[in-house]
Design a protein around this motif. Structure first.
Motif, PDB file in Angstrom:
ATOM      1  N   ASP A 137      -8.273-108.613 -33.509  1.00 49.60           N
ATOM      2  CA  ASP A 137      -7.079-107.955 -32.982  1.00 49.60           C
ATOM      3  C   ASP A 137      -7.448-106.513 -32.679  1.00 49.60           C
ATOM      4  N   LYS A 261      -0.876-104.390 -29.156  1.00 43.48           N
ATOM      5  CA  LYS A 261      -1.894-105.274 -29.728  1.00 43.48           C
ATOM      6  C   LYS A 261      -2.456-106.207 -28.659  1.00 43.48           C
ATOM      7  N   THR A 263      -5.873-109.267 -28.187  1.00 42.57           N
ATOM      8  CA  THR A 263      -6.912-110.019 -28.900  1.00 42.57           C
ATOM      9  C   THR A 263      -8.162-110.088 -28.023  1.00 42.57           C
TER      10      THR A 263
END
Length: 306
Positions: A137, A261, A263
């Protein structure tokens, strides 16, 4: 000895020798086949990485390093470790740096099998398919001096931070879109000043020295820089400088400790064709999931940040 006996003797002698020769040939063939099976050539897998995306992925410019050791960053360390797994023993990993745009072009044309670490953008980059299971993350966070983080814990973002005139700094050129539309409007209307440092070290030290209250950037970038500065004696928390803490606030009605956020993954080239591709992709995913579950990825990150 009669002619008949000599013939029988020679036949038996020749038969014995023939058996010995055949046995030797079979033995040699068996050893050769056995040796071949044990020395099976590994399938070479060349994966590209972004040459300039510290601390996540970057090329280490050190003539003393060779091969995959020149691949720096969190993702490189994780992927190297993944390929040590027994399930991937038939593959030889080769990590090669590339400028990001050049790497994407190679993915599009099927020139190489994989590239890391793209965000999950299937619509924007349909030529990457599939994406690996998420590896890390990547969070844009608000790190504040500990006293400020505790004071602003649970406050509304960005309204309460603007009201309390919290001094926030960033790296010069780092996009402030992650701060959200209300913060952007306040900055552009000159109702809230956004401070700037020349880079991660400068911005972090502005906060540590009290010239800024908070610093927003990628969380792992801040933590890895803080560790380097502390190891080098530049940052001395509890002495000249204040300790810092990731701030928790309320954004859009939810309590959270990050502004944005994403990934990071290995993006596998859709156009790259190989018989082993499906096997490789499946096994890499399984190993990454295992490394997350057993704490191996956390251990690697801690080496850089704690």
């Amino acid at each position: 000895m009669s002619r008949l006996l000599r013939r029988r003797f020679n036949f038996k002698k020749g038969g014995f020798l023939m058996k010995q020769i055949l046995f030797s040939i079979m033995l040699l063939l068996g050893l050769t086949l056995s040796s071949t099976s044990f020395s099976k050539k590994k399938q070479r897998v060349k994966i590209l990485f972004d040459e300039s995306y510290p601390p996540y992925a970057f090329r280490i410019m050190d003539p003393g390093l060779k091969g995959n050791e020149r691949a720096g960053g969190f993702y490189s360390a994780i992927i190297r470790k993944a390929f040590e797994d027994e399930s991937l023993k038939d593959y030889k990993l080769v990590l090669t740096s590339a400028p990001w745009k050049a790497g994407l072009t190679k993915m599009k044309k099927g020139k190489e099998i994989g590239l890391y670490p793209p965000y999950h953008r299937p619509k924007e980059r349909p030529y990457m398919d599939p994406y690996s299971t998420p590896i890390l993350d990547e969070e844009v966070v608000l790190m504040c001096r500990q006293s400020v983080a505790e004071k602003m814990h649970g406050k509304k973002w960005p309204e309460d931070f603007i009201k309390n005139k919290i001094k926030v700094t960033r790296n010069r050129g780092f996009s402030y879109k992650a701060l959200g539309p209300l913060a952007i409007k306040a900055i552009e209307d000159k109702k809230w000043k956004l401070y700037e440092g020349g880079g991660t070290k400068a911005s972090f030290m502005m906060m540590a020295k009290g010239r800024a209250d908070c610093y927003f950037n990628d969380g792992l970038s801040i933590r890895s820089e803080a560790k380097k500065l502390q190891n080098n004696g530049v940052y001395r928390p509890g002495e000249e400088h204040q300790a810092f803490k990731q701030t928790t606030f309320v954004k859009d009605g939810k309590e959270q400790n990050f502004l944005k956020k994403e990934t990071g993954h290995i993006g596998w080239s859709k156009a790259f064709k190989a018989d082993y591709k499906d096997d490789l992709v499946t096994k890499v995913d399984a190993v990454i999931k295992k490394m997350k579950e057993n704490g191996e990825i956390k251990k690697i990150i801690d080496q850089f940040t704690k």
